[in-house]
Design a protein around this motif. Structure first.
Motif, PDB file in Angstrom:
ATOM      1  N   GLY A  13       0.839  -0.583   0.192  1.00 39.15           N
ATOM      2  CA  GLY A  13      -0.151  -0.246  -0.285  1.00 39.15           C
ATOM      3  C   GLY A  13       0.743   1.141  -0.077  1.00 39.15           C
ATOM      4  N   ARG A  14       1.915   1.421  -0.266  1.00 40.84           N
ATOM      5  CA  ARG A  14       3.169   1.997  -0.461  1.00 40.84           C
ATOM      6  C   ARG A  14       3.411   2.994  -1.805  1.00 40.84           C
ATOM      7  NH1 ARG A  14       6.002   3.415   4.246  1.00 40.84           N
ATOM      8  NH2 ARG A  14       4.957   2.773   6.022  1.00 40.84           N
ATOM      9  N   LYS A  15       3.759   4.175  -2.048  1.00 46.42           N
ATOM     10  CA  LYS A  15       3.579   5.226  -3.333  1.00 46.42           C
ATOM     11  C   LYS A  15       5.509   4.594  -3.832  1.00 46.42           C
ATOM     12  CE  LYS A  15       4.206   8.853  -6.005  1.00 46.42           C
ATOM     13  NZ  LYS A  15       3.444   9.947  -5.818  1.00 46.42           N
ATOM     14  N   PRO A  16       5.558   3.519  -4.601  1.00 45.06           N
ATOM     15  CA  PRO A  16       7.682   3.977  -5.090  1.00 45.06           C
ATOM     16  C   PRO A  16       7.806   5.005  -5.304  1.00 45.06           C
ATOM     17  CG  PRO A  16       5.887   2.623  -6.966  1.00 45.06           C
ATOM     18  CD  PRO A  16       4.518   3.119  -5.725  1.00 45.06           C
ATOM     19  N   MET A  17       8.890   5.069  -5.388  1.00 48.89           N
ATOM     20  CA  MET A  17      10.367   5.366  -5.297  1.00 48.89           C
ATOM     21  C   MET A  17      11.226   6.047  -5.784  1.00 48.89           C
ATOM     22  SD  MET A  17       9.071   8.450  -2.047  1.00 48.89           S
ATOM     23  CE  MET A  17      10.097  10.225  -2.792  1.00 48.89           C
ATOM     24  N   GLY A  18      11.620   6.741  -6.828  1.00 47.37           N
ATOM     25  CA  GLY A  18      13.047   6.145  -7.635  1.00 47.37           C
ATOM     26  C   GLY A  18      13.895   7.253  -8.108  1.00 47.37           C
ATOM     27  N   THR A  19      14.637   7.306  -9.281  1.00 46.78           N
ATOM     28  CA  THR A  19      14.511   8.412 -10.558  1.00 46.78           C
ATOM     29  C   THR A  19      15.023   7.887 -11.754  1.00 46.78           C
ATOM     30  OG1 THR A  19      17.194   7.640  -9.097  1.00 46.78           O
ATOM     31  CG2 THR A  19      16.060   9.566  -8.113  1.00 46.78           C
ATOM     32  N   MET A  20      16.191   7.771 -12.230  1.00 54.58           N
ATOM     33  CA  MET A  20      16.720   7.117 -13.187  1.00 54.58           C
ATOM     34  C   MET A  20      17.583   6.966 -13.314  1.00 54.58           C
ATOM     35  SD  MET A  20      18.059  10.749 -15.331  1.00 54.58           S
ATOM     36  CE  MET A  20      16.400  11.142 -15.458  1.00 54.58           C
ATOM     37  N   ALA A  21      18.216   6.405 -14.734  1.00 53.47           N
ATOM     38  CA  ALA A  21      19.363   5.122 -14.847  1.00 53.47           C
ATOM     39  C   ALA A  21      20.340   6.476 -15.397  1.00 53.47           C
ATOM     40  CB  ALA A  21      19.822   4.130 -15.136  1.00 53.47           C
ATOM     41  N   HIS A  22      21.787   5.579 -15.199  1.00 54.27           N
ATOM     42  CA  HIS A  22      22.289   6.606 -16.588  1.00 54.27           C
ATOM     43  C   HIS A  22      22.182   5.990 -18.284  1.00 54.27           C
ATOM     44  CE1 HIS A  22      25.175   6.389 -12.688  1.00 54.27           C
ATOM     45  NE2 HIS A  22      24.923   7.608 -13.308  1.00 54.27           N
ATOM     46  N   ALA A  23      21.991   4.903 -18.129  1.00 53.17           N
ATOM     47  CA  ALA A  23      21.403   4.415 -19.899  1.00 53.17           C
ATOM     48  C   ALA A  23      20.138   5.466 -20.353  1.00 53.17           C
ATOM     49  CB  ALA A  23      21.062   2.792 -19.297  1.00 53.17           C
ATOM     50  N   LEU A  24      19.279   5.650 -19.448  1.00 50.96           N
ATOM     51  CA  LEU A  24      18.830   7.257 -20.347  1.00 50.96           C
ATOM     52  C   LEU A  24      19.329   8.024 -20.876  1.00 50.96           C
ATOM     53  CD1 LEU A  24      15.155   7.874 -19.218  1.00 50.96           C
ATOM     54  CD2 LEU A  24      16.741  10.005 -19.822  1.00 50.96           C
ATOM     55  N   VAL A  25      19.687   8.605 -19.596  1.00 47.54           N
ATOM     56  CA  VAL A  25      21.344   9.626 -20.164  1.00 47.54           C
ATOM     57  C   VAL A  25      21.848   9.930 -21.254  1.00 47.54           C
ATOM     58  CG1 VAL A  25      22.467  11.995 -19.378  1.00 47.54           C
ATOM     59  CG2 VAL A  25      20.681  10.585 -17.878  1.00 47.54           C
ATOM     60  N   MET A  26      22.320   8.400 -21.401  1.00 45.53           N
ATOM     61  CA  MET A  26      23.172   8.185 -22.149  1.00 45.53           C
ATOM     62  C   MET A  26      22.591   7.533 -23.894  1.00 45.53           C
ATOM     63  SD  MET A  26      26.180   5.796 -20.532  1.00 45.53           S
ATOM     64  CE  MET A  26      25.210   4.687 -19.714  1.00 45.53           C
ATOM     65  N   ALA A  27      21.408   7.154 -23.681  1.00 46.36           N
ATOM     66  CA  ALA A  27      20.606   7.118 -24.847  1.00 46.36           C
ATOM     67  C   ALA A  27      19.881   7.971 -25.503  1.00 46.36           C
ATOM     68  CB  ALA A  27      19.886   5.690 -24.816  1.00 46.36           C
ATOM     69  N   ILE A  28      19.808   8.425 -25.052  1.00 46.39           N
ATOM     70  CA  ILE A  28      18.750  10.127 -25.205  1.00 46.39           C
ATOM     71  C   ILE A  28      19.670  11.225 -25.597  1.00 46.39           C
ATOM     72  CG2 ILE A  28      17.512  12.499 -24.971  1.00 46.39           C
ATOM     73  CD1 ILE A  28      15.542  10.408 -23.309  1.00 46.39           C
ATOM     74  N   SER A  29      20.880  10.749 -25.277  1.00 49.30           N
ATOM     75  CA  SER A  29      22.668  12.236 -25.521  1.00 49.30           C
ATOM     76  C   SER A  29      23.322  12.013 -26.895  1.00 49.30           C
ATOM     77  CB  SER A  29      23.275  11.882 -23.689  1.00 49.30           C
ATOM     78  OG  SER A  29      22.876  12.411 -22.765  1.00 49.30           O
ATOM     79  N   ALA A  30      23.161  10.550 -26.768  1.00 50.14           N
ATOM     80  CA  ALA A  30      23.687  10.109 -27.688  1.00 50.14           C
ATOM     81  C   ALA A  30      22.830  10.004 -29.191  1.00 50.14           C
ATOM     82  CB  ALA A  30      23.909   8.877 -27.833  1.00 50.14           C
ATOM     83  N   LEU A  31      21.160  10.246 -29.212  1.00 46.26           N
ATOM     84  CA  LEU A  31      20.208   9.993 -30.410  1.00 46.26           C
ATOM     85  C   LEU A  31      20.076  11.031 -30.104  1.00 46.26           C
ATOM     86  CD1 LEU A  31      18.645   6.915 -29.875  1.00 46.26           C
ATOM     87  CD2 LEU A  31      20.447   7.347 -31.137  1.00 46.26           C
TER      88      LEU A  31
END
Length: 463
Positions: free
Chosen positions: A204-222
């Motif tokens: 009954g909790r809200k999950p929490m997190g941020t992002m991983a390096h993969a997203l930054v690297m993928a979008i930066s490259a593309l």
């Protein structure tokens, strides 16, 4: 059930989730006519993990769920017979398993309670065959969750009440089931939230997190740059925390500071010199929460704080959900009213059914007969008088009677509050994360007398 390579566990599997010798001993008990004798087993820790001054009891909810669902299916018994191991077992053994359910009583320390070595966390009183078979699962559930809850409580104690602590340990936990247990135990011990989506939603909790390096690297490259990656992420998750150490942490922070997103919930640092980087990021992004992650533990958080790192929260994974184990054991202490004990070198156990009496001066380990009788339905530790001595809190309370749970399931909020208050009451020396003082329970006169008497009786029998 046969050849299920997934090895995923279901409640119907609980009966067979045990060590082989539990079943072979149960078969022997049946053959010798001992299976229905009333037995008492206690689960306790002989010594604390290195560097620990205390433990936080956890895992009781899982243990009670297991006991309520304990059974064997016809398919499981067929598979068990097919092994050939039990060819000499009495026929009554199979009928006992086919119809058997856990029908015993359980006394336990409430989850979130501080506990020390040689103090029973849980006591099972049941027909001998039942009390024997359930050992493996109870140790698994309580040992692991007690470790995680204790680490969480230590992390909270060091980080302080205002720091945001997030559990990120799923990928490092010892199994998918362990990851779920770790998330719950971490929340119970003082962590604020978990990134494990299944665990969070089940609780009954809200999950929490941020992002991983993969997203930054993928979008930066593309798409062109790290800034493009941040903007893309915020298009779908406005203001969400950003991971800024993929390339140049300080440069990323300065670019964000020049054109700050609206209501940026925070930035995360996962590598490098966290003291220096956090201080520079704070200058570039004043007022933005800074989170740190990367194999952090209690000692490292203490070091960061002492070095004046500018960190508002921590993502905790590997060091939270792994580490030196809690080596809890489960030992027979009474059979049909006859106290028994183990005397092997370094592994002595105290005989008889016991109670922990806690006072401001410390703990005393005594016998249940030293306790003023209390209502069996009590759901909280009870103040009792022990032989006219100082009023003491009896920690073990009844949680299951005749195989049925007593009272409702405690919320994580209640358990967490108990853990927080329990740790706050400990001396500073016991809470030290490097060289703690480890308290030892006093042995009551009655328990010592029973121990001496039992030892003499056992030696006389041997001689």
């Amino acid at each position: 059930m046969l050849n299920d390579l997934s090895l995923l566990m279901q409640p119907d599997d609980y009966g067979l989730l045990t060590d082989l010798y539990q079943l072979t001993m149960a078969a022997c008990y049946v053959g010798e006519g001992l299976d229905q004798r009333r037995a008492s087993f206690e689960l306790f820790v002989r010594r604390l993990p290195p560097g620990f001054g205390y433990l936080i009891a956890a895992g009781l909810a899982s243990a009670l769920d297991y006991l309520e669902n304990f059974r064997f299916t016809a398919e499981q018994l067929t598979a068990l017979k097919a092994t050939g191991i039990f060819a000499g077992a009495p026929a009554e053994f199979w009928s006992l398993l086919a119809s058997g359910r856990f029908s015993g009583d359980v006394w336990a320390v409430p989850e979130g309670t501080v506990i020390y070595a040689n103090e029973p966390i849980l006591r099972v009183e049941a027909p001998l065959w039942q009390a024997q078979i359930v050992e493996t699962y109870l140790l698994n559930a309580i040992n692991y969750q007690t470790l995680i809850a204790t680490r969480a409580a230590r992390l909270r104690d060091v980080a302080g009440p205002d720091a945001t602590l997030l559990e990120f340990g799923t990928r490092r936990a010892f199994s998918p089931q362990g990851a779920l247990w770790a998330a719950r135990a971490a929340l119970a011990g003082g962590i604020d939230a978990t990134s494990n989506v299944l665990a969070a939603l089940k609780l009954g909790r809200k999950p929490m997190g941020t992002m991983a390096h993969a997203l930054v690297m993928a979008i930066s490259a593309l798409e062109g740059s790290e800034t493009d990656a941040f903007e893309a992420f915020h298009r779908y998750f406005p203001g969400a925390p950003l991971l800024i150490d993929t390339y140049d942490t300080v440069a990323a922070a300065k670019r964000l500071g020049q054109a700050p997103p609206k209501k940026l919930a925070g930035v995360r640092l996962d590598s490098g010199d966290l003291v220096a980087l956090s201080q520079q990021v704070r200058q570039a992004l004043p007022g933005v929460p800074i989170f740190a992650s990367g194999d952090l533990d209690e000692g490292e958080i203490l070091r960061l704080k002492q070095a004046n790192a500018c960190i508002d929260g921590y993502g905790l994974g590997t060091k939270l959900v792994t580490g030196s184990p809690v080596n809890g054991v489960y030992k027979l202490v009474d059979i049909d009213g006859i106290p028994v004990m183990k005397e092997a070198s370094g592994k002595l156990t105290y005989p008889g059914r016991k109670q922990i009496f806690r006072t401001a001066a410390g703990d005393r380990l005594g016998l249940v007969t030293e306790e003023t009788p209390t209502d069996i339905s009590a759901a909280t530790p009870t103040e009792v008088s022990t032989n006219g001595q100082t009023e003491a809190e009896a920690l073990l309370i009844p949680v299951m009677r005749h195989g049925e749970r007593i009272g409702g399931v405690e919320t994580l909020e209640i358990i967490r509050q108990r853990a927080t208050e329990s740790v706050a009451q400990l001396p500073v020396a016991v809470r030290d994360v490097n060289n703690p003082v480890v308290p030892q329970a006093e042995i009551s006169n009655a328990l010592q007398a029973l121990t001496d008497c039992t030892r003499r009786g056992q030696l006389a029998t041997v001689s």
